[in-house]
Design an enzyme around this catalytic site. Structure first.
Site, PDB file in Angstrom:
ATOM      1  N   ASP A 305       9.810 -11.108  61.971  1.00  0.00           N
ATOM      2  CA  ASP A 305       9.959 -12.320  61.159  1.00  0.00           C
ATOM      3  C   ASP A 305       9.072 -12.216  59.917  1.00  0.00           C
ATOM      4  O   ASP A 305       8.395 -13.173  59.520  1.00  0.00           O
ATOM      5  CB  ASP A 305       9.638 -13.576  61.963  1.00  0.00           C
ATOM      6  N   GLY A 324       4.699 -19.068  57.488  1.00  0.00           N
ATOM      7  CA  GLY A 324       5.116 -17.675  57.390  1.00  0.00           C
ATOM      8  C   GLY A 324       3.991 -16.667  57.496  1.00  0.00           C
ATOM      9  O   GLY A 324       2.847 -16.932  57.110  1.00  0.00           O
TER      10      GLY A 324
END
Length: 419
Positions: A305, A324
């Site tokens: 990811d 993130g």
């Protein structure tokens, strides 16, 4: 190009040489010979103590920023990072400006990756500009090379829109992605809703926000048919829901982010914004369920990811920081802290056809598509290990085991200079 790899341990359950040490001769991108003590003049010879080789690895969720956010990551440097991290194939998220929501933008990102050792497999947005209102040009993007369709980290709030997307995509075998978050349940939450969120005074996102959305999506899939992928699940209940859907025969796959397997919300105690990810880090109970589901095949893919965020949007107050973390560089070493080398490689190389990645086992006369790694090295992940333009790694300071050192793919060798 003629490449000779000496005394490498092959890790490939589909190969006759699985867990055996051998020399590998590659010529013009094809494995010409596998055997002992191969002696031949080669353009390049690799002879590294402890070297292991496997089929090329796939990452189903990476973001590179370009176009629009080149200060975070470019496609060129992102693919370089992927190569040195052992990945021959990466699925690019449609997280850019402009968004990848039409055939022209699909052609554009593919052109930027042309000639690279790493295969870039683009995802197109599910909706125009990822706004969740109108379906994007799915068919045209599919013809241009999109391997799936989804709005990165944005749920499909309108159930009828997802229903129509699943029905429409069946006409050309398209794979629809739906991010598992019910925003009305999540509210203004930013971390996992549990005792840590209360102790730290941070608003929580309950597991229910994920579980409810997945239950809805699976119900829609059962009604419409089609192909659905749920990216980055994070809860114990999600596992149970997807397991039951697979028993029913639904065409469903899912992934989990590596940090949601290895780390928990205990990491939030220092208010380090590198630990602010979506879905949020959960509890040990959830990570145990996710690890078991990955071993059992309920979870199909593990992903880094990889999501580079510039310092201006990350090194700020926790509430205001972007979600993130980068993850390509730490992916293999983090996985090996919970799985054996054989299990780790199997996880990184399975079900490639779902995202149209080419499969090639280690056998003579097969395409040479290889990942190189040293599985036994233990180390602390530091800034010097980061190759991305952005530095927002959730694994900084973590103890890892094993290092990827490069790949051979598309008749190109990419390997760490120290070897």
């Amino acid at each position: 190009m003629k490449l000779l790899i000496k005394s490498a341990t092959i890790v490939d359950k589909q190969s006759d040489y699985h867990l055996k040490q051998a020399d590998i001769l590659i010529q013009d991108g094809i494995i010409k010979k596998i055997g002992n003590a191969i002696e031949v003049e080669a353009d390049k010879e690799i002879n590294i103590k402890g070297l292991h080789v496997s089929q090329g690895w796939l990452d189903t969720s990476v973001s590179f920023g370009e176009p629009g956010y080149e200060e975070r990551e470019t496609i060129e440097n992102g693919l370089r990072t992927a190569a040195f991290s052992g990945f021959t194939d990466v699925v690019l998220n449609a997280q850019s400006k402009p968004t990848i929501d039409n055939s022209s933008t699909i052609y554009s990102v593919k052109a930027k990756a042309q000639g690279n050792a790493v295969n870039l497999l683009p995802t197109g947005t599910l909706t125009v500009a990822s706004k969740g209102v109108d379906l994007a040009e799915l068919y045209d993007m599919g013809n241009a090379g999109a391997v799936s369709f989804g709005d990165y980290k944005k749920p499909v709030s309108n159930p009828n829109l997802l229903k129509i997307a699943l029905q429409y995509a069946q006409n050309f075998g398209g794979l629809v992605q739906s991010f598992p978050l019910e925003k009305r349940i999540a509210g203004k939450g930013i971390v996992n809703e549990h005792h840590n969120s209360t102790l730290l005074g941070l608003k929580g996102i309950p597991n229910l926000a994920e579980d409810l959305q997945i239950a809805r999506d699976l119900y829609l899939l059962e009604y419409t048919g089609g192909k659905l992928h749920i990216p980055t699940i994070s809860t114990e209940k999600s596992v149970a829901l997807i397991k039951e859907a697979k028993k029913k025969g639904l065409d469903i796959t899912c992934s989990v982010a590596i940090h949601n397997l290895v780390l928990t919300d205990d990491l939030l105690s220092e208010f380090d914004t590198r630990a602010k990810v979506m879905p949020p880090l959960r509890t040990k109970k959830d990570t145990k369920a996710l690890i078991k589901a990955l071993k059992d095949g309920v979870i199909d893919f593990v992903t880094s990811d990889h999501d580079p965020i510039d310092i201006e949007n990350k090194k700020v107050e926790f509430d205001n920081a972007n979600y993130g973390s980068i993850g390509l560089e730490s992916a293999f070493g983090a996985l090996q802290t919970i799985f054996s080398t054989e299990e780790t490689v199997a996880i990184l190389t399975r079900d490639k056809e779902r995202f149209k990645a080419e499969i090639s086992t280690l056998a003579e006369q097969k395409l040479a598509k290889l990942s190189f790694f040293l599985p036994e090295e233990k180390y602390t992940f530091e800034k010097s290990d980061i190759l991305s333009i952005s530095q927002n790694s959730i694994f900084l300071g973590q103890q890892l085991k094993g290092k990827a050192i490069g790949i051979f793919n598309n008749n190109q060798l990419i390997i760490s200079e120290e070897f």
